[in-house]
Design a protein around this motif. Structure first.
Motif, PDB file in Angstrom:
ATOM      1  N   ASN A 167       0.885  -1.171   0.000  1.00 16.04           N
ATOM      2  CA  ASN A 167       0.000   0.000   0.000  1.00 16.04           C
ATOM      3  C   ASN A 167       0.919   1.216   0.000  1.00 16.04           C
ATOM      4  O   ASN A 167       1.506   1.568   1.021  1.00 16.04           O
ATOM      5  N   SER A 219      -5.291  -1.036  -1.187  1.00 17.93           N
ATOM      6  CA  SER A 219      -5.531  -0.460   0.133  1.00 17.93           C
ATOM      7  C   SER A 219      -4.932  -1.381   1.188  1.00 17.93           C
ATOM      8  O   SER A 219      -4.878  -2.598   1.004  1.00 17.93           O
ATOM      9  N   ASP A 232      -6.012  -2.253   4.017  1.00 15.20           N
ATOM     10  CA  ASP A 232      -7.077  -3.120   4.480  1.00 15.20           C
ATOM     11  C   ASP A 232      -7.295  -4.357   3.599  1.00 15.20           C
ATOM     12  O   ASP A 232      -7.702  -5.409   4.073  1.00 15.20           O
ATOM     13  N   ARG A 264     -12.235   6.873  11.555  1.00 15.96           N
ATOM     14  CA  ARG A 264     -11.388   5.955  10.776  1.00 15.96           C
ATOM     15  C   ARG A 264     -11.240   6.423   9.332  1.00 15.96           C
ATOM     16  O   ARG A 264     -12.213   6.766   8.681  1.00 15.96           O
ATOM     17  N   TYR A 265     -10.006   6.426   8.859  1.00 14.92           N
ATOM     18  CA  TYR A 265      -9.717   6.845   7.486  1.00 14.92           C
ATOM     19  C   TYR A 265      -9.125   5.685   6.714  1.00 14.92           C
ATOM     20  O   TYR A 265      -8.574   4.754   7.295  1.00 14.92           O
ATOM     21  N   ASN A 266      -9.210   5.785   5.388  1.00 13.41           N
ATOM     22  CA  ASN A 266      -8.666   4.714   4.559  1.00 13.41           C
ATOM     23  C   ASN A 266      -7.184   4.836   4.314  1.00 13.41           C
ATOM     24  O   ASN A 266      -6.528   3.868   3.952  1.00 13.41           O
ATOM     25  N   ALA A 267      -6.657   6.049   4.477  1.00 18.03           N
ATOM     26  CA  ALA A 267      -5.226   6.238   4.233  1.00 18.03           C
ATOM     27  C   ALA A 267      -4.684   7.302   5.178  1.00 18.03           C
ATOM     28  O   ALA A 267      -5.415   8.199   5.616  1.00 18.03           O
ATOM     29  N   MET A 286      -6.158   4.930  10.958  1.00 14.50           N
ATOM     30  CA  MET A 286      -6.363   4.345   9.650  1.00 14.50           C
ATOM     31  C   MET A 286      -6.970   2.958   9.835  1.00 14.50           C
ATOM     32  O   MET A 286      -6.466   2.159  10.623  1.00 14.50           O
ATOM     33  N   LEU A 287      -8.019   2.728   9.088  1.00  8.54           N
ATOM     34  CA  LEU A 287      -8.781   1.491   9.190  1.00  8.54           C
ATOM     35  C   LEU A 287      -7.889   0.250   9.097  1.00  8.54           C
ATOM     36  O   LEU A 287      -7.180   0.071   8.110  1.00  8.54           O
ATOM     37  N   ASP A 301      -5.105   1.723  14.938  1.00  6.70           N
ATOM     38  CA  ASP A 301      -6.546   1.572  15.159  1.00  6.70           C
ATOM     39  C   ASP A 301      -6.760   0.676  16.390  1.00  6.70           C
ATOM     40  O   ASP A 301      -7.546   0.990  17.283  1.00  6.70           O
TER      41      ASP A 301
END
Ligand code: GLN
Length: 225
Positions: A17, A56, A58, A141-144, A122-123, A128
Protein backbone atom coordinates in the motif's frame (compact mmCIF):
# COMPACT_ATOMS: atom_id res chain seq x y z
CA UNK A 1 19.42 -32.85 -27.53
CA UNK A 2 21.84 -30.23 -26.44
CA UNK A 3 19.45 -27.25 -26.60
CA UNK A 4 19.70 -25.06 -23.52
CA UNK A 5 16.50 -24.53 -21.67
CA UNK A 6 15.93 -21.00 -20.43
CA UNK A 7 15.41 -21.31 -16.72
CA UNK A 8 12.02 -19.81 -16.09
CA UNK A 9 11.56 -17.85 -12.93
CA UNK A 10 8.17 -17.96 -11.27
CA UNK A 11 6.64 -14.55 -10.90
CA UNK A 12 5.78 -13.72 -7.32
CA UNK A 13 3.12 -11.06 -6.83
CA UNK A 14 3.90 -8.62 -4.05
CA UNK A 15 1.10 -6.67 -2.37
CA UNK A 16 1.73 -3.29 -0.80
CA UNK A 17 0.00 0.00 0.00
CA UNK A 18 2.09 2.85 -1.38
CA UNK A 19 0.95 5.49 1.10
CA UNK A 20 3.40 4.79 3.86
CA UNK A 21 6.62 6.79 3.39
CA UNK A 22 9.50 6.02 3.61
CA UNK A 23 8.56 2.31 3.43
CA UNK A 24 6.39 2.55 0.32
CA UNK A 25 5.14 5.58 -1.55
CA UNK A 26 4.64 6.90 -5.04
CA UNK A 27 7.31 9.01 -6.68
CA UNK A 28 6.63 10.20 -10.23
CA UNK A 29 3.95 7.55 -10.44
CA UNK A 30 6.34 4.77 -9.45
CA UNK A 31 6.15 2.73 -6.28
CA UNK A 32 9.34 3.21 -4.33
CA UNK A 33 10.61 3.05 -0.75
CA UNK A 34 12.58 1.00 1.76
CA UNK A 35 10.30 -2.05 1.60
CA UNK A 36 10.31 -2.05 -2.19
CA UNK A 37 14.12 -2.02 -2.36
CA UNK A 38 14.31 -4.61 0.37
CA UNK A 39 11.98 -7.05 -1.37
CA UNK A 40 13.81 -6.52 -4.67
CA UNK A 41 17.11 -7.39 -3.02
CA UNK A 42 15.62 -10.42 -1.29
CA UNK A 43 14.08 -11.56 -4.58
CA UNK A 44 17.46 -11.24 -6.30
CA UNK A 45 19.07 -13.41 -3.63
CA UNK A 46 16.29 -15.99 -3.87
CA UNK A 47 16.10 -16.06 -7.69
CA UNK A 48 12.52 -14.83 -7.68
CA UNK A 49 10.94 -12.52 -10.19
CA UNK A 50 8.54 -10.05 -8.64
CA UNK A 51 5.62 -7.91 -9.68
CA UNK A 52 4.35 -5.23 -7.32
CA UNK A 53 0.63 -4.58 -6.80
CA UNK A 54 -0.59 -1.46 -5.00
CA UNK A 55 -3.85 -1.70 -3.04
CA UNK A 56 -5.53 -0.46 0.13
CA UNK A 57 -3.84 -1.61 3.34
CA UNK A 58 -7.08 -3.12 4.48
CA UNK A 59 -7.24 -5.31 1.37
CA UNK A 60 -3.71 -6.74 1.63
CA UNK A 61 -4.30 -9.81 3.78
CA UNK A 62 -7.56 -10.73 1.99
CA UNK A 63 -5.63 -10.45 -1.32
CA UNK A 64 -2.96 -12.76 0.10
CA UNK A 65 -5.55 -15.29 1.29
CA UNK A 66 -7.38 -15.27 -2.04
CA UNK A 67 -4.06 -15.67 -3.95
CA UNK A 68 -4.26 -12.33 -5.75
CA UNK A 69 -0.80 -11.75 -4.29
CA UNK A 70 1.76 -14.17 -2.84
CA UNK A 71 3.67 -11.89 -0.49
CA UNK A 72 2.78 -8.78 1.50
CA UNK A 73 5.38 -6.20 2.45
CA UNK A 74 3.81 -2.97 3.64
CA UNK A 75 5.30 -1.84 6.91
CA UNK A 76 3.01 -4.51 8.27
CA UNK A 77 3.25 -5.26 11.96
CA UNK A 78 3.51 -8.95 12.76
CA UNK A 79 0.91 -8.98 15.52
CA UNK A 80 -0.73 -11.97 17.19
CA UNK A 81 -4.04 -11.44 15.41
CA UNK A 82 -2.44 -11.53 11.96
CA UNK A 83 -0.17 -14.44 12.88
CA UNK A 84 -3.29 -16.56 13.21
CA UNK A 85 -4.05 -15.99 9.53
CA UNK A 86 -0.65 -15.77 7.84
CA UNK A 87 3.01 -16.57 8.39
CA UNK A 88 5.62 -13.86 8.85
CA UNK A 89 9.36 -13.80 8.23
CA UNK A 90 11.65 -12.60 11.02
CA UNK A 91 11.11 -8.91 11.71
CA UNK A 92 13.01 -6.46 9.52
CA UNK A 93 12.17 -3.22 11.33
CA UNK A 94 11.14 -2.12 14.82
CA UNK A 95 8.67 0.74 14.80
CA UNK A 96 6.27 2.39 17.21
CA UNK A 97 2.90 4.10 17.26
CA UNK A 98 3.07 7.84 17.89
CA UNK A 99 0.51 10.61 18.34
CA UNK A 100 0.50 13.41 15.79
CA UNK A 101 -1.03 16.64 17.12
CA UNK A 102 -1.35 20.25 16.07
CA UNK A 103 1.78 22.25 16.80
CA UNK A 104 1.46 23.94 20.19
CA UNK A 105 -1.12 21.50 21.56
CA UNK A 106 0.16 20.64 25.02
CA UNK A 107 -2.95 18.77 26.14
CA UNK A 108 -1.79 15.38 24.79
CA UNK A 109 1.24 13.83 26.50
CA UNK A 110 0.24 10.19 26.69
CA UNK A 111 -2.07 7.71 25.00
CA UNK A 112 -4.37 8.12 28.02
CA UNK A 113 -4.73 11.82 27.22
CA UNK A 114 -6.61 10.78 24.08
CA UNK A 115 -9.66 10.15 26.29
CA UNK A 116 -12.42 12.54 25.34
CA UNK A 117 -10.59 13.59 22.15
CA UNK A 118 -11.41 13.09 18.53
CA UNK A 119 -8.68 10.82 17.19
CA UNK A 120 -8.00 9.83 13.61
CA UNK A 121 -6.74 6.34 12.84
CA UNK A 122 -6.36 4.34 9.65
CA UNK A 123 -8.78 1.49 9.19
CA UNK A 124 -7.18 -1.82 10.14
CA UNK A 125 -3.79 -0.35 11.05
CA UNK A 126 -2.30 -1.35 14.38
CA UNK A 127 -2.82 2.28 15.46
CA UNK A 128 -6.55 1.57 15.16
CA UNK A 129 -6.14 -1.36 17.58
CA UNK A 130 -4.09 0.69 20.07
CA UNK A 131 -6.62 3.56 20.14
CA UNK A 132 -9.64 1.22 20.17
CA UNK A 133 -8.38 -0.15 23.49
CA UNK A 134 -8.55 3.26 25.17
CA UNK A 135 -11.99 3.96 26.60
CA UNK A 136 -13.82 7.15 25.83
CA UNK A 137 -12.03 8.08 22.61
CA UNK A 138 -14.05 9.44 19.74
CA UNK A 139 -12.47 7.52 16.83
CA UNK A 140 -12.57 8.64 13.21
CA UNK A 141 -11.39 5.95 10.78
CA UNK A 142 -9.72 6.85 7.49
CA UNK A 143 -8.67 4.71 4.56
CA UNK A 144 -5.23 6.24 4.23
CA UNK A 145 -2.74 8.07 6.44
CA UNK A 146 -2.78 11.17 4.28
CA UNK A 147 -6.55 11.61 4.74
CA UNK A 148 -6.11 11.48 8.52
CA UNK A 149 -3.29 14.02 8.41
CA UNK A 150 -5.40 16.40 6.29
CA UNK A 151 -8.22 16.06 8.77
CA UNK A 152 -5.90 16.96 11.65
CA UNK A 153 -4.58 19.95 9.76
CA UNK A 154 -8.07 21.27 9.18
CA UNK A 155 -9.05 20.67 12.81
CA UNK A 156 -11.60 17.91 12.20
CA UNK A 157 -9.72 15.66 14.64
CA UNK A 158 -7.49 16.50 17.63
CA UNK A 159 -4.86 13.86 16.98
CA UNK A 160 -3.83 11.08 14.63
CA UNK A 161 -2.18 7.85 15.78
CA UNK A 162 0.23 6.47 13.24
CA UNK A 163 3.51 4.55 12.85
CA UNK A 164 6.56 6.62 13.80
CA UNK A 165 8.41 6.89 10.49
CA UNK A 166 5.45 7.83 8.26
CA UNK A 167 4.32 10.19 11.05
CA UNK A 168 7.71 11.96 10.99
CA UNK A 169 7.52 12.12 7.23
CA UNK A 170 4.04 13.68 7.20
CA UNK A 171 4.94 16.15 9.98
CA UNK A 172 7.99 17.32 8.00
CA UNK A 173 5.98 17.80 4.83
CA UNK A 174 2.83 19.38 6.27
CA UNK A 175 2.79 22.61 8.22
CA UNK A 176 1.51 23.10 11.75
CA UNK A 177 1.89 19.53 12.98
CA UNK A 178 4.02 17.94 15.70
CA UNK A 179 4.60 14.56 17.31
CA UNK A 180 3.43 14.44 20.95
CA UNK A 181 6.01 13.43 23.54
CA UNK A 182 4.13 10.34 24.61
CA UNK A 183 5.43 6.84 25.29
CA UNK A 184 4.97 4.84 22.16
CA UNK A 185 3.75 1.30 21.67
CA UNK A 186 6.51 -0.75 19.96
CA UNK A 187 5.90 -3.22 17.18
CA UNK A 188 7.82 -5.13 14.53
CA UNK A 189 7.38 -5.17 10.77
CA UNK A 190 7.71 -8.42 8.86
CA UNK A 191 6.90 -9.91 5.46
CA UNK A 192 3.75 -12.03 5.21
CA UNK A 193 3.00 -15.14 3.15
CA UNK A 194 0.18 -17.69 3.14
CA UNK A 195 0.44 -20.35 5.85
CA UNK A 196 0.85 -23.16 3.33
CA UNK A 197 3.68 -21.46 1.41
CA UNK A 198 6.45 -22.88 3.57
CA UNK A 199 9.01 -22.99 0.78
CA UNK A 200 8.45 -19.36 -0.19
CA UNK A 201 8.72 -18.32 3.46
CA UNK A 202 12.06 -20.09 3.70
CA UNK A 203 13.33 -18.40 0.54
CA UNK A 204 12.33 -14.98 1.87
CA UNK A 205 13.81 -15.74 5.26
CA UNK A 206 17.15 -16.80 3.73
CA UNK A 207 17.13 -13.82 1.40
CA UNK A 208 16.47 -11.45 4.29
CA UNK A 209 19.30 -12.99 6.27
CA UNK A 210 21.74 -12.63 3.36
CA UNK A 211 20.71 -9.02 2.74
CA UNK A 212 21.25 -8.26 6.43
CA UNK A 213 24.60 -10.08 6.56
CA UNK A 214 26.07 -8.58 3.40
CA UNK A 215 25.48 -4.95 4.32
CA UNK A 216 22.69 -4.24 1.80
CA UNK A 217 20.17 -3.78 4.59
CA UNK A 218 22.38 -1.12 6.26
CA UNK A 219 22.72 0.70 2.94
CA UNK A 220 18.95 0.78 2.53
CA UNK A 221 18.52 2.16 6.05
CA UNK A 222 20.96 4.93 5.19
CA UNK A 223 19.18 5.64 1.93
CA UNK A 224 15.70 6.00 3.41
CA UNK A 225 16.07 7.10 7.05
N1 GLN B 1 2.27 -0.97 10.94
C1 GLN B 1 0.88 -0.69 10.77
C2 GLN B 1 0.12 -1.97 10.67
O1 GLN B 1 0.70 -2.98 10.47
C3 GLN B 1 0.60 0.21 9.57
C4 GLN B 1 1.09 -0.33 8.28
C5 GLN B 1 0.75 0.46 7.04
O2 GLN B 1 -0.07 1.31 6.99
N2 GLN B 1 1.38 0.24 5.95
O3 GLN B 1 -1.08 -1.99 10.79
Amino acid sequence: CGGKKEEEKTVIHIGTNAEFPPFEYLEDGKITGFDMDLIKEIAKESQLEIKIEDMSFDGLLPALQSKKVDVVIAGMTANEERKKAVNFTSPYYTASQVIVVKEGDSSINSFDDLKGKKVGVMLGFTGDLVVSEIEGVNIERYNAAYAGIMSLQSGKVDAVVLDSEPAKNYVEKNEGLAIAKADAAEEEYAIAVRKEDKELLLKLENGLKTVKDNGTYEELLKKYF
